[in-house]
Design a protein around this motif. Structure first.
Motif, mmCIF file in Angstrom:
data_model
loop_
_atom_site.group_PDB
_atom_site.id
_atom_site.type_symbol
_atom_site.label_atom_id
_atom_site.label_comp_id
_atom_site.label_asym_id
_atom_site.label_seq_id
_atom_site.Cartn_x
_atom_site.Cartn_y
_atom_site.Cartn_z
ATOM 1 N N LEU A 40 0.831 -1.205 0.000
ATOM 2 C CA LEU A 40 0.000 0.000 0.000
ATOM 3 C C LEU A 40 0.863 1.251 0.000
ATOM 4 O O LEU A 40 0.572 2.236 -0.702
ATOM 5 N N ALA A 41 1.938 1.212 0.773
ATOM 6 C CA ALA A 41 2.828 2.375 0.870
ATOM 7 C C ALA A 41 3.730 2.514 -0.354
ATOM 8 O O ALA A 41 3.973 3.623 -0.827
ATOM 9 N N THR A 42 4.229 1.400 -0.881
ATOM 10 C CA THR A 42 5.190 1.445 -1.990
ATOM 11 C C THR A 42 4.556 1.965 -3.266
ATOM 12 O O THR A 42 5.135 2.802 -3.971
ATOM 13 N N TRP A 43 3.368 1.474 -3.599
ATOM 14 C CA TRP A 43 2.729 1.839 -4.869
ATOM 15 C C TRP A 43 1.500 2.723 -4.702
ATOM 16 O O TRP A 43 0.835 3.048 -5.686
ATOM 17 N N SER A 44 1.182 3.090 -3.479
ATOM 18 C CA SER A 44 0.003 3.917 -3.198
ATOM 19 C C SER A 44 -1.267 3.308 -3.787
ATOM 20 O O SER A 44 -2.113 4.005 -4.358
ATOM 21 N N ILE A 45 -1.377 1.990 -3.669
ATOM 22 C CA ILE A 45 -2.582 1.321 -4.153
ATOM 23 C C ILE A 45 -3.621 1.291 -3.041
ATOM 24 O O ILE A 45 -3.309 1.510 -1.869
ATOM 25 N N SER A 46 -4.851 1.038 -3.418
ATOM 26 C CA SER A 46 -5.933 1.021 -2.438
ATOM 27 C C SER A 46 -6.041 -0.357 -1.789
ATOM 28 O O SER A 46 -5.506 -1.350 -2.290
ATOM 29 N N GLN A 99 6.980 -4.455 -11.141
ATOM 30 C CA GLN A 99 7.204 -3.013 -11.144
ATOM 31 C C GLN A 99 5.910 -2.212 -11.095
ATOM 32 O O GLN A 99 5.953 -0.971 -11.106
ATOM 33 N N SER A 100 4.781 -2.902 -11.056
ATOM 34 C CA SER A 100 3.497 -2.202 -11.016
ATOM 35 C C SER A 100 2.444 -3.117 -10.411
ATOM 36 O O SER A 100 2.643 -4.339 -10.281
ATOM 37 N N PHE A 101 1.317 -2.520 -10.089
ATOM 38 C CA PHE A 101 0.206 -3.295 -9.549
ATOM 39 C C PHE A 101 -0.265 -4.350 -10.543
ATOM 40 O O PHE A 101 -0.515 -5.498 -10.182
ATOM 41 N N GLN A 167 10.388 -1.008 1.774
ATOM 42 C CA GLN A 167 10.167 -0.971 0.331
ATOM 43 C C GLN A 167 10.902 -2.082 -0.408
ATOM 44 O O GLN A 167 10.607 -2.376 -1.570
ATOM 45 N N TRP A 168 11.898 -2.698 0.269
ATOM 46 C CA TRP A 168 12.627 -3.813 -0.343
ATOM 47 C C TRP A 168 12.338 -5.143 0.353
ATOM 48 O O TRP A 168 12.512 -6.211 -0.240
ATOM 49 N N ALA A 169 11.890 -5.095 1.596
ATOM 50 C CA ALA A 169 11.698 -6.326 2.367
ATOM 51 C C ALA A 169 10.677 -7.253 1.722
ATOM 52 O O ALA A 169 10.868 -8.474 1.685
#
Length: 427
Positions: A40-46, A99-101, A167-169
């Motif tokens: 949620l934090a890395t890609w700002s997805i819902s 690299q993306s949702f 962000q990498w874990a």
């Protein structure tokens, strides 16, 4: 554990290979739920998008279970297990590089096909390898591996997130998902393919088509078994999904309990699942498959209604979560032995895959139904009625099946081979 000392080395190797595969499945699958906040934090997805990934993985898992059953009947149990383990390991590993949702959604969906297929292939392999007297115990123990994998995922999560930035874990955890592929090397060298009965061997030499194999479970000789088995799968998964989807929301929003998100609650649930599988493993070889399923289904229905209709405090809820987790684990721990013993060898994988995974797909309607019912009644009442109906369906369907305990599908391994034996009477 006297029974364990009595089984052959081939049976032991097969038991622990299937256990390892299912545990590693559990690790790879549960890791996703733990890393959702990081995604949620890395890609700002819902949260809805994160839920879509989880849902797509589960649906793909059901599809994978269906396909793996057909594959096991077509190319053999061991080879099907090897293919499914490689499949879910590869796509879990590739998920680390998304690299993306949209990429992660596609990769996790493909991973789901493998993890759903691994259970079916492993269950059929183990059922045909084990001595009939101990088949239920072996299948129940393997089912408990999911709980160990769940616990392993939590430990890995804590370890990796302690040393790697968030962000990498999550990428590191997905990359570790390649590890199960090593199991395939062991399978190739140490696990024996169960012998085929004469008719099945002749059919295979004729290269039975996929559609021919799939249609076999609707042959007049076994169609009743297929329909009733599908109802058991529907009720078992429907009750489970009703509880896991809505019980936390009910307890949090209507009962205002705070213990749900604690580590203590999670630990109780995981331990309860493992204990439930072991209890079910022991019972089903003593009282039979049908009565074991019925016993756990009735206990699940009672526990859900205790949660929803009686006053429950934080402390009481934490205590009650143990029997609820134990009883909910007992049914799936029985289904592997039950479904395998209902089918002849030629369509066994297909039948097991269909009964178990049809229920997984169709059971999605139970949580939806609760949501609609809660608009005209309390969420607790809707949950209690819905889960009670699901487990009631399990009881009714189980009463329509023969008792299969002791069915002889394959004799104990001798000198590295497994000989087929006549089926037991199913009175």
């Amino acid at each position: 554990m006297r029974w364990y000392r009595d089984i052959t080395s081939v049976e032991k190797r097969t038991l622990w290979s299937c256990f390892a595969g299912w545990a590693l499945d559990g690790v790879d699958t549960q890791v996703f739920s733990l890393v959702i906040p990081s995604l949620l934090a890395t890609w700002s997805i819902s949260k809805g998008q994160a839920g879509l990934i989880g849902g797509a993985t589960l649906v793909a898992g059901a599809l994978g279970g269906l396909l793996a059953g057909i594959l096991a009947d077509r190319v053999g149990r061991v080879r099907a297990l090897q293919i499914t383990v490689i499949w879910f390991s590869l796509f879990t590993f590739l998920s680390a590089f998304a690299q993306s949702f949209d990429q992660l959604l596609a990769l996790k969906t493909l991973q789901g096909i493998g993890f759903g297929g691994e259970w079916t292939a492993g269950a059929v392999l183990l059922s045909e390898t084990m001595n009939p007297k101990h088949r239920g115990k072996a299948m129940g123990i393997v089912q408990s591996a999911w709980g160990f994998g769940w616990g392993g995922a939590v430990l890995l999560y804590m370890l990796v997130f302690s040393f790697v930035s968030p962000q990498w874990a999550w990428r590191v955890l997905f990359a570790i998902g390649l590890a199960p592929a090593v199991l395939v090397l062991y399978l190739r060298r140490n696990i024996v393919e169960p012998a085929r009965e004469a008719q099945t061997a002749r059919d295979d030499r004729g290269q039975r088509g996929v559609f021919s194999i799939a249609a076999g479970i609707f042959d007049p000789a076994v169609i009743r078994t297929t329909l009733v088995g599908a109802l058991i799968g529907l009720g078992a998964h429907g009750g489970y999904h009703a509880i896991t989807t809505w019980l936390p929301t009910y307890l949090k929003t209507e009962r205002h309990l705070s213990v749900l998100g604690t580590g203590g609650y999670l630990a109780v649930v995981i331990v309860a699942f493992i204990v439930g599988c072991f209890v079910s493993a022991w019972l089903q070889d003593r009282i039979g498959r049908r009565w074991n399923v019925i016993l756990f289904a009735v206990c699940c229905a009672v526990m859900v209604n205790i949660y929803t209709f009686l006053p429950v405090s934080d402390t009481t809820m934490l205590i009650l979560s143990f029997p609820l987790g134990l009883f909910s684990a007992g049914i799936p721990a029985t289904l592997g032995a039950l479904f395998n013993e209902l089918y002849p060898q030629g369509v066994r994988g297909t039948g097991v895959g269909f009964c178990y995974n049809f229920g997984r797909i169709a059971s999605a309607g139970f949580p939806v139904l609760i949501g609609h019912m809660s608009s005209s009644m309390s969420l607790g009442a809707a949950l209690g009625i819905d889960a009670g109906a699901a487990y009631g369906l399990v009881v009714i369907a189980a009463l329509m099946l023969p008792e299969t305990r002791g069915a002889r599908m394959a004799a104990s391994a001798q000198n590295g081979t497994v000989a087929e034996a006549p089926a037991a009477s199913r009175s």
